[in-house]
Design a protein around this motif. Structure first.
Motif, PDB file in Angstrom:
ATOM      1  N   VAL A   1     -28.464  26.287 -13.935  1.00  0.00           N
ATOM      2  CA  VAL A   1     -29.112  24.312 -14.780  1.00  0.00           C
ATOM      3  C   VAL A   1     -27.883  23.412 -14.535  1.00  0.00           C
ATOM      4  CG1 VAL A   1     -30.223  23.383 -16.424  1.00  0.00           C
ATOM      5  CG2 VAL A   1     -30.404  25.675 -16.132  1.00  0.00           C
TER       6      VAL A   1
ATOM      7  N   MET B   1     -31.975  17.037 -11.913  1.00  0.00           N
ATOM      8  CA  MET B   1     -32.121  18.211 -12.439  1.00  0.00           C
ATOM      9  C   MET B   1     -32.738  19.272 -11.770  1.00  0.00           C
ATOM     10  SD  MET B   1     -34.213  17.280 -15.655  1.00  0.00           S
ATOM     11  CE  MET B   1     -34.173  15.486 -16.668  1.00  0.00           C
TER      12      MET B   1
ATOM     13  N   GLN C   1     -26.477  25.406 -22.036  1.00  0.00           N
ATOM     14  CA  GLN C   1     -25.427  24.117 -22.271  1.00  0.00           C
ATOM     15  C   GLN C   1     -23.988  23.845 -21.571  1.00  0.00           C
ATOM     16  OE1 GLN C   1     -25.005  23.700 -26.496  1.00  0.00           O
ATOM     17  NE2 GLN C   1     -24.253  25.453 -27.078  1.00  0.00           N
TER      18      GLN C   1
ATOM     19  N   TYR D   1     -35.726  18.408  -9.683  1.00  0.00           N
ATOM     20  CA  TYR D   1     -36.541  17.497  -9.884  1.00  0.00           C
ATOM     21  C   TYR D   1     -36.067  16.202  -9.568  1.00  0.00           C
ATOM     22  CZ  TYR D   1     -38.793  14.387 -13.028  1.00  0.00           C
ATOM     23  OH  TYR D   1     -39.550  13.180 -14.074  1.00  0.00           O
TER      24      TYR D   1
ATOM     25  N   THR E   1     -32.260  23.691 -11.116  1.00  0.00           N
ATOM     26  CA  THR E   1     -32.426  25.291 -11.591  1.00  0.00           C
ATOM     27  C   THR E   1     -32.708  26.352 -10.502  1.00  0.00           C
ATOM     28  OG1 THR E   1     -33.090  24.151 -13.956  1.00  0.00           O
ATOM     29  CG2 THR E   1     -33.960  26.555 -13.368  1.00  0.00           C
TER      30      THR E   1
ATOM     31  N   SER F   1     -40.538  16.555  -7.665  1.00  0.00           N
ATOM     32  CA  SER F   1     -40.430  17.957  -7.584  1.00  0.00           C
ATOM     33  C   SER F   1     -41.042  18.882  -7.495  1.00  0.00           C
ATOM     34  CB  SER F   1     -40.368  17.975  -9.625  1.00  0.00           C
ATOM     35  OG  SER F   1     -41.828  18.869  -9.804  1.00  0.00           O
TER      36      SER F   1
ATOM     37  N   SER G   1     -38.380  20.002 -15.427  1.00  0.00           N
ATOM     38  CA  SER G   1     -37.751  18.724 -16.216  1.00  0.00           C
ATOM     39  C   SER G   1     -38.766  18.820 -17.826  1.00  0.00           C
ATOM     40  CB  SER G   1     -38.139  17.545 -15.602  1.00  0.00           C
ATOM     41  OG  SER G   1     -39.680  16.834 -15.737  1.00  0.00           O
TER      42      SER G   1
ATOM     43  N   SER H   1     -28.039  18.887 -14.996  1.00  0.00           N
ATOM     44  CA  SER H   1     -29.198  17.927 -15.410  1.00  0.00           C
ATOM     45  C   SER H   1     -27.949  16.618 -15.773  1.00  0.00           C
ATOM     46  CB  SER H   1     -29.338  17.970 -16.974  1.00  0.00           C
ATOM     47  OG  SER H   1     -29.816  19.236 -17.461  1.00  0.00           O
ATOM     48  N   TRP H   2     -29.313  15.621 -15.156  1.00  0.00           N
ATOM     49  CA  TRP H   2     -28.940  14.168 -14.919  1.00  0.00           C
ATOM     50  C   TRP H   2     -27.832  14.208 -14.260  1.00  0.00           C
ATOM     51  CZ3 TRP H   2     -33.278  12.258 -18.227  1.00  0.00           C
ATOM     52  CH2 TRP H   2     -33.096  13.424 -18.950  1.00  0.00           C
TER      53      TRP H   2
END
Length: 797
Positions: free
Chosen positions: A529, A496, A569, A446, A498, A413, A197, A531-532
């Protein structure tokens, strides 16, 4: 992916294995009773220099054929002298035996403790090129230097030893968040990326650390996914083969106490089974009320020599941390930085403390395939559990009073990591090839719950930091932990994930007897990836690496490097195009030199990093995205480390960093060409000096001093329009004394000698009317400790 990667590796191993072996001289430095002597200088032809390792081993590599004179020259030891004739593609094994008595060896070890400049990278960084000849800026901070400076934790001042490094101080010493070359850099341990993270990992206790390696800029031989600023690699202690130990006790300001034990030895008579055990515990208070921090570290390591060419190492590290709620170091006020006393806290006694249990396990297999060919495989499992809270104001009023609140921060995690790589040497015609190829795999998760808040103060009973009454106006309440953490995290978007697989191949081609080396390399990465709690973003990217180094003479080299990294991204571009990963392209030129037969090392580098494809909110339609344009970070870095003369050690560095937006696309609002980027202070300078008396009745007495300066600061925030919102410059002076006699040592360091009110970090937040957090515009800062001391007593056995 796995099958393709393995197919790539096997032809490399099979191509002319053992056909070329660079000439070298290797051996051990031994006492008369055949015990290894560590940290003693060996000199070849009065120009090349190395130091014996913990078991007495030494090596001189990449040598031309010819006659060599090998000698030791060390205060307290009788010099030895050997003449060796080295043929082409030959390795000479030479053990050097010194006639020393107990007192002479002890005096030599006093000298050896000043060993602060390293010549080789750890094996976990995979490349086998000496630092002097490597086409990249790499700085190493070893355990000898950490002990002198009494660095107990990764967040404890270690970064002063490397040019251009700063850190965000948001989380006390729990997380490090190191910045370099304009951005936060990735954290590695023993060659593996251990970031799950933005915050992780838990900062390492230095009792288990052998060295920390800072690789500046993209490092394709380690990874290509991440910011192009670089990485740092924490290398943990391993068994040395010697039977020895060390115990240390420390005490200091704010009721700080620490004990550490390091045991190193053999578990079998044939010396095949070795062990290393490090245990450390410390407790410390703070200059702020209610803050406390307790740590426990247990780190056993076992290694077993399966046969002459195969070794297995098992390593386990447990870290436990109990500390005050995160955020207790925050100071906030609408009236400017330092408008409150530096002892101010907005925390309260009785709030939920933070508990962390961190476990990591490594299994490493090293196998010699053939002369000069080695296969390394490593697997790791990390698990991390955190229960606690973080303080952050609910509101700050125009009169400076605060409505405090406490936010839950429970987290878990886990990481499963694997890697396999091969190093080898081969020759085609007159060209020498140093081959590196490997495969990296990772799965990281995570989970965090930060979606519960407890407001501590009413509007009528707001907390006044100038006349503090710390008890909560609403009393103490409890967070709801009735549901499992992972369920809470999934419901609140605190997840999160990955996953990645990556294959890498590199060939360092040596011309003119390796005077000129050309590195050609590439890495393919397949990464997912999420995220959030969002959908995963999949990126597949090939990143090239080209390096060129030239040995001007045996002590001087120049290099040039191009390398690339990328950052996945997510978004939806307003023009319908696909969002691409952020790419970071770095170009670097550098010059390295060893002075005084290698006792002192210097390096200077100039670099430029160009970032493309980064997206931001699209002005006319904020729910959509637009590419910003382009960002550039440019800088110059200088590092000096080592012995200027016997008994006098210096560490000095300086960095200039300039980051700006250089292109703006249509539809981008709030940014402009020439706008300075936060992420790095413009000028960072450090100096640390150590002078030790080597003769006379006061032999072993050391005098030490240091200075750190951060100027024109912008690591977390910068405003050209309102310079009063930028935090002030930081200049700190330290001093110390140490004494070493036989097996005993005592060290005293005093930090912040001038007792200045120093800002470790800070930022500015607009008011709610202008998109900020609070009713009033707020200056937020973290205060460095006032003058404080540490006293350590050590005994080696």
């Amino acid at each position: 992916m796995k099958n393709r990667s393995i197919l790539i590796l096997f032809p490399l191993v099979g191509v002319s294995i053992g056909a070329y072996a660079q000439s070298s001289i290797q051996g051990r430095l031994l006492t008369a009773d055949h015990k290894g002597i560590s940290n003693i200088t060996l000199i070849l032809n009065d120009s090349l220099k190395t130091r014996s390792k913990s078991n007495g081993q030494f090596s001189f590599d990449r040598l031309k054929p010819g006659q060599y004179i090998l000698k030791t020259s060390h205060i307290g030891l009788r010099s030895s002298l050997d003449t060796l004739v080295l043929g082409a593609n030959q390795t000479i094994q030479k053990d050097v035996i010194l006639e020393v008595d107990h007192h002479q060896l002890e005096e030599a070890q006093v000298e050896g403790l000043r060993h602060v400049n390293e010549k080789e990278l750890s094996t976990s960084l995979r490349v086998q090129t000496p630092i002097l000849n490597l086409a990249q800026n790499v700085q190493v901070v070893n355990s000898d230097l950490l002990a002198k400076q009494q660095v107990f934790n990764l967040s404890d001042g270690l970064i002063r030893n490397v040019s251009g490094v700063s850190r965000l101080t948001h989380w006390n010493d729990m997380y490090v968040n190191i910045h370099m070359r304009g951005s936060q850099i990735q954290a590695f341990r023993n060659g593996m990326n251990v970031v799950t993270s933005f915050w992780s990992p838990l900062s390492e206790d230095m009792s288990v650390v052998e060295r920390v390696e800072f690789v500046k800029g993209p490092a394709g031989f380690m990874m290509s996914s991440g910011d192009p600023a670089g990485i740092y690699n924490v290398v943990t202690k391993k068994p040395s083969g010697e039977t020895k130990g060390e115990v240390n006790f420390s005490m200091g300001s704010f009721a700080s106490y620490r004990t550490s034990l390091d045991l190193d030895g053999q578990l079998s008579k044939d010396k095949k089974l070795l062990y290393r055990l490090n245990i450390a515990g410390d407790t410390k208070g703070s200059f702020r009320p209610f803050e406390k921090n307790q740590r426990l570290v247990i780190a056993p390591v076992l290694s077993y020599q399966l046969d002459a060419g195969t070794k297995a190492t098992f390593e386990y590290t447990y870290q436990r941390a109990n500390m005050s709620d995160i955020g207790s170091a925050y100071v906030m006020s609408p009236f400017g930085y330092k408008s409150l006393d530096r002892h101010t806290t907005m925390s309260a006694e009785g709030l939920d403390p933070l508990h962390v249990n961190d476990h990591s396990t490594f299994i490493t297999i090293e196998h010699e395939l053939a002369p000069n060919w080695k296969l390394t495989g490593q697997g790791a499992y990390f698990t991390y559990n955190q229960t606690g809270a973080s303080s952050w104001p609910s509101d700050i009023l125009p009169d400076g009073k605060v409505i405090r609140k406490s936010d839950i921060w429970d987290a878990q995690s886990d990481m499963v990591l694997g890697q396999i790589f091969v190093n080898g040497q081969v020759k085609t015609g007159k060209v020498n090839h140093s081959i590196l190829a490997g495969l990296d795999l990772g799965n990281k998760n995570y989970y965090a719950d930060w979606n519960q808040s407890i407001v501590l103060d009413s509007l009528g009973g707001a907390f006044d930091p100038k006349a503090p009454v710390y008890s909560p106006d609403f009393g103490y309440q409890q967070f709801d932990r009735s549901q499992p953490l992972r369920s809470r995290a999934l419901a609140g978007g605190g997840v999160m994930k990955t996953q990645y697989s990556s294959v890498y191949i590199q060939d360092e081609l040596g011309f003119l007897d390796n005077t000129l080396c050309l590195t050609l390399a590439g890495r393919f990465t397949n990464m997912s990836v999420a995220s959030w709690g969002g959908e995963p973003v999949v990126s597949k990217k090939v990143t090239p690496r080209v390096g060129l180094s030239y040995a001007i003479d045996q002590a001087t080299s120049a290099y040039a490097l191009y390398d690339q990294s990328f950052i996945p991204q997510n978004g939806l571009l307003f023009d319908g195009n696909t969002v691409k990963p952020i790419t970071g392209d770095m170009m670097e030129l550098g010059l390295k030199r060893d002075w005084f037969s290698g006792r002192l090392s210097t390096s200077v580098s100039a670099y430029q990093i160009i970032k493309n494809n980064e997206i931001t909110s699209y002005g006319p339609k904020p729910e959509m995205s637009v590419e910003i344009g382009q960002k550039k970070v440019r800088g110059i870095e200088f590092d000096l480390k080592g012995e200027i003369f016997h008994g006098f050690t210096a560490v000095a560095n300086y960095a200039y960093t300039d980051g700006k937006i250089t292109k703006i696309n249509d539809g981008v609002e709030g940014l402009f060409v020439g706008q300075r980027l936060d992420g790095a202070d413009k000028h960072i300078a450090n100096l640390w000096l150590d002078y030790t008396l080597l003769q006379g009745q006061l032999s072993g007495l050391s005098f030490r001093t240091g200075m750190t300066a951060y100027l024109d600061r912008s690591t977390a925030f910068y405003s050209a329009e309102f310079p009063e919102r930028n935090i002030e410059d930081y200049v700190r002076f330290d001093a110390g004394l140490a004494y070493h006699k036989d097996k005993f040592s005592v060290t005293l360091n005093v930090m912040n000698l001038a007792d200045r009110y120093l800002l470790a970090g800070g930022s500015y937040y607009a008011d709610k009317a202008n998109g900020g957090y609070f009713t009033a515009p707020v200056y937020s800062w973290q205060t460095e400790a006032p003058r404080n001391y540490r006293l350590s007593l050590g005994y080696r056995f």
